[in-house]
Design an enzyme around this catalytic site. Structure first.
Site, short mmCIF file in Angstrom:
data_model
loop_
_atom_site.label_atom_id
_atom_site.label_comp_id
_atom_site.label_asym_id
_atom_site.label_seq_id
_atom_site.Cartn_x
_atom_site.Cartn_y
_atom_site.Cartn_z
N GLU A 80 -52.77 3.45 -83.13
CA GLU A 80 -53.96 2.84 -82.64
C GLU A 80 -53.77 2.84 -81.03
O GLU A 80 -54.75 2.87 -80.23
CB GLU A 80 -53.91 1.47 -83.02
CG GLU A 80 -54.14 1.17 -84.63
CD GLU A 80 -55.40 1.81 -85.16
OE1 GLU A 80 -56.29 2.22 -84.28
OE2 GLU A 80 -55.30 2.28 -86.39
N HIS A 96 -59.56 6.82 -75.26
CA HIS A 96 -60.60 6.08 -74.61
C HIS A 96 -60.55 5.95 -73.22
O HIS A 96 -61.48 6.50 -72.29
CB HIS A 96 -60.73 4.96 -75.33
CG HIS A 96 -61.94 3.88 -74.86
ND1 HIS A 96 -61.80 2.65 -74.50
CD2 HIS A 96 -63.18 4.19 -74.29
CE1 HIS A 96 -62.78 2.23 -73.90
NE2 HIS A 96 -63.85 3.17 -74.02
ZN LIG Z 1 -57.17 6.12 -86.19
#
Ligand SMILES: [Zn+2]
Length: 234
Positions: free
Chosen positions: A105, A112
């Site tokens: 994650e 991002h």
């Molecule tokens: Zn993922």
């Protein structure tokens, strides 16, 4: 072809069944693999949250919050909220599996912050994929009912957005896992057998995305067969 008591027998349903079986196997596999490595505590005893914070800070990310989310394998990173959500089986846990998922994650958070192109493309394709999955079937049914092949073909075309979305998801997911495993190795967070365990968990998770793509392609094939079958009856 009519089957039984006037019930229309659609042989293309076999494609849906094959897809469901493949997705089911992939989903069982990730649960089995996660369970196995959730019992193996990391040698250093660091928690998934500590690892996530370490990875985010090392990447210069200080504005992402870590929250707990209910459910099983519901872990995700929300780019809009800048929140990394870890599920009950991951949040605060010291297992090799939990650390692997948390690091994955973080991989999305790093994508991002770097403006990783496939992640942007994936986000941009979400509305199209939603439209495609909601209205492709109604459009196809209307097209077939009107005996209009072009209308039915528009429905099939709309469904290809779903395939494209799942195709773009693959590099995003593979890259997040590759980043995670590289950092876990480089920063000596997981070593040897532990690292191999995390790799197995993330590979099993990646396979569910491959299975989803395959299932959607089978559904697309089914729609093509139904629409071309409808044309033959004209
Ligand atoms: Zn993922």
């Amino acid at each position: 072809m009519y089957y039984g008591y006037g019930m229309y027998y659609d042989p293309t349903i076999i494609l849906v069944i094959i897809g469901a079986i493949i997705s089911g196997i992939a989903s069982l596999n990730v649960r089995f693999t996660y369970n196995k490595y959730s019992k193996i505590r990391s040698y250093r005893g660091t928690t998934s949250n500590q690892v996530a914070e370490h990875i985010l800070h090392a990447a210069g990310i200080y504005d992402v919050r870590i929250e707990r989310i209910r459910g099983n394998l519901t872990d995700h990173y929300s780019p809009n909220e800048k929140v990394l959500r870890l599920s009950d089986a991951v949040y605060g846990k010291t297992s090799v599996a939990a650390i692997g998922v948390a690091a994955h994650e973080c991989g999305h958070a790093i994508q991002h912050s770097e403006g990783y192109a496939p992640l942007k493309m994936r986000a941009a394709s979400v509305p199209l994929a939603n439209i495609g999955s909601w209205i492709s079937w109604p459009v196809i049914i209307i097209g077939l009912a009107l005996g209009s092949t072009p209308v039915a073909q528009i429905g099939v075309f709309l469904f290809t957005f779903v395939v494209v979305f799942q195709l773009i998801t693959l590099p995003v997911e593979f890259d997040a896992s590759a980043r995670a495993l590289r950092i876990l190795d480089q920063d000596h967070i997981l070593e040897g057998e532990e690292h191999r365990g995390a790799t197995k968990v993330l590979k099993a998770a990646a396979l569910t995305y491959v299975a989803a793509l395959f299932t959607t392609i089978l559904q697309l094939l089914r729609l093509v067969l139904i629409v071309s079958g409808g044309r033959r009856r004209d």
